[in-house]
Design an enzyme around this catalytic site. Structure first.
Site, PDB file in Angstrom:
ATOM      1  CG  HIS A 139      -6.189   2.129   5.099  1.00 49.32           C
ATOM      2  ND1 HIS A 139      -5.790   3.118   5.985  1.00 49.32           N
ATOM      3  CD2 HIS A 139      -5.146   1.273   4.998  1.00 49.32           C
ATOM      4  CE1 HIS A 139      -4.546   2.847   6.385  1.00 49.32           C
ATOM      5  NE2 HIS A 139      -4.145   1.732   5.795  1.00 49.32           N
ATOM      6  CG  ASN A 157      -1.773   1.193   1.372  1.00 49.13           C
ATOM      7  OD1 ASN A 157      -1.869   1.994   0.435  1.00 49.13           O
ATOM      8  ND2 ASN A 157      -2.430   1.342   2.517  1.00 49.13           N
ATOM      9  N   GLY A 215       1.976   2.708  10.934  1.00 49.50           N
ATOM     10  CA  GLY A 215       2.958   3.774  10.782  1.00 49.50           C
ATOM     11  C   GLY A 215       3.607   4.211  12.090  1.00 49.50           C
ATOM     12  CD  GLU A 256      -3.317   5.807   6.629  1.00 49.66           C
ATOM     13  OE1 GLU A 256      -3.255   5.719   5.393  1.00 49.66           O
ATOM     14  OE2 GLU A 256      -2.409   5.399   7.385  1.00 49.66           O
ATOM     15  CB  SER A 281       4.700  -1.049  12.359  1.00 51.34           C
ATOM     16  OG  SER A 281       4.258   0.283  12.569  1.00 51.34           O
ATOM     17  CE  LYS A 299      -0.475   3.446   4.707  1.00 49.24           C
ATOM     18  NZ  LYS A 299      -0.476   3.632   6.132  1.00 49.24           N
ATOM     19  CD  GLU A 326      -3.616  -2.113   7.492  1.00 50.42           C
ATOM     20  OE1 GLU A 326      -2.510  -2.350   7.004  1.00 50.42           O
ATOM     21  OE2 GLU A 326      -4.267  -1.088   7.222  1.00 50.42           O
ATOM     22  N   GLY A 365       2.675  -0.923   4.353  1.00 53.18           N
ATOM     23  CA  GLY A 365       2.696   0.482   3.965  1.00 53.18           C
ATOM     24  C   GLY A 365       4.120   0.960   3.747  1.00 53.18           C
TER      25      GLY A 365
HETATM   26  P1  PGA Z   1       2.468   0.729   7.695  1.00 56.71           P
HETATM   27  O1  PGA Z   1       1.036   0.899   7.004  1.00 56.71           O
HETATM   28  O2  PGA Z   1       3.043  -0.572   7.216  1.00 56.71           O
HETATM   29  O3  PGA Z   1       3.254   1.928   7.226  1.00 56.71           O
HETATM   30  O4  PGA Z   1       2.223   0.734   9.173  1.00 56.71           O
HETATM   31  C1  PGA Z   1       0.184  -0.189   6.808  1.00 56.71           C
HETATM   32  C2  PGA Z   1      -1.137   0.273   6.250  1.00 56.71           C
HETATM   33  O5  PGA Z   1      -1.662   1.295   6.732  1.00 56.71           O
HETATM   34  O6  PGA Z   1      -1.698  -0.351   5.320  1.00 56.71           O
END
Ligand code: PGA
Length: 243
Positions: free
Chosen positions: A87, A11, A163, A89, A199, A13, A157, A220
């Site tokens: 997601h 992803n 993140g 976000e 993460s 983003k 998640e 991500g």
């Molecule tokens: P991250 O994001 O690996 O940067 O924590 C994962 C995601 O939000 O899909």
């Protein structure tokens, strides 16, 4: 029964432009098994450079006067097989409700896309004693009777792990994955593939991928670097786990 193969999803983003995407594919093998989900602006370019493509969202509407939206059918048309929906976000910054996510899932399925449906709890929710039930209710309320293993993959998640550099422990992951699996089996009669995201990096990918309840990874930050993503795929293959 043969265990189903694990799926790696990148992803990106809101990262990368045409120049940095080109650099990525200079060192990332085009036949790699990971699904790459770039921003909309790069879908066309990536569709030519690579054949496992996903979008990061689609409209709740199927067509027409919806300025700024991109429909599921358009995403399919540009070469995607997958779309990430729900997601955290999107839920947090765009106020996407369960109803909206459900409409998106219906459109995605009508367009022939495989949905990667994200779900996860905040720290506050985690501290409540029925957080697993709250999480599963949210997932089940998004899912329709037309859903099956062929058109949906789930991605757990935890919000506090995205993140942040803080990964959920194997016990925390297994607890949620097993709970949701049981609920999906009893309500919809199929055994779901459930990815873990939050993460994920080179140091923790192997231990998470080895877990029986984990159907793959949604990555991500660590997926932006072609070498890191490739090494994580290699870990999967070494374990003979990757599709
Ligand atoms: P991250 O994001 O690996 O940067 O924590 C994962 C995601 O939000 O899909």
């Amino acid at each position: 029964m043969k265990e189903s193969k694990k799926l790696i999803v990148a992803n990106w983003k809101m990262n990368k432009n045409l120049a940095s995407a080109k650099i990525f594919f200079e060192s990332f093998p085009p036949s790699s098994p990971a699904v790459i989900c770039p921003p909309f602006t790069l879908l066309e370019y990536v569709s030519k450079a690579y054949n496992k493509l996903g979008a990061q969202d689609c409209s709740q509407f199927s067509q027409g006067a919806h300025t700024g939206d991109v429909s599921a059918a358009m995403i399919k048309d540009i070469g995607c097989n997958y779309v990430i929906l729900g997601h955290s976000e999107r839920r947090q910054y765009h106020k996407e409700s369960t109803d909206i996510i459900k409409k998106k899932i219906i459109n995605a399925h009508e367009a022939g896309l495989i949905v990667i449906l994200c779900f996860g709890e905040s720290l506050d929710t985690r501290e409540t004693k029925d957080y697993k039930q709250i999480l599963c209710d949210d997932v089940i309320n998004c899912v329709t009777e037309a859903t099956s293993n062929a058109n949906i993959v789930f991605a757990y998640e935890p919000l506090w792990a995205i993140g942040t550099g803080k990964t959920a422990s194997p016990e925390e992951i297994a607890e949620v994955h097993e709970f949701l699996s049981e609920k999906i089996v009893s309500r919809f009669a199929f055994l779901p593939k459930i990815l873990y995201g939050g993460s994920v990096n080179l140091d923790n990918a192997e231990s998470i991928l080895k877990m029986k309840s984990v159907g793959g990874l949604l990555i991500g930050g660590a997926s932006l670097d072609p070498n890191t993503l490739y090494k994580i795929i290699k870990i999967s293959e070494r374990e003979n786990l990757c599709s």
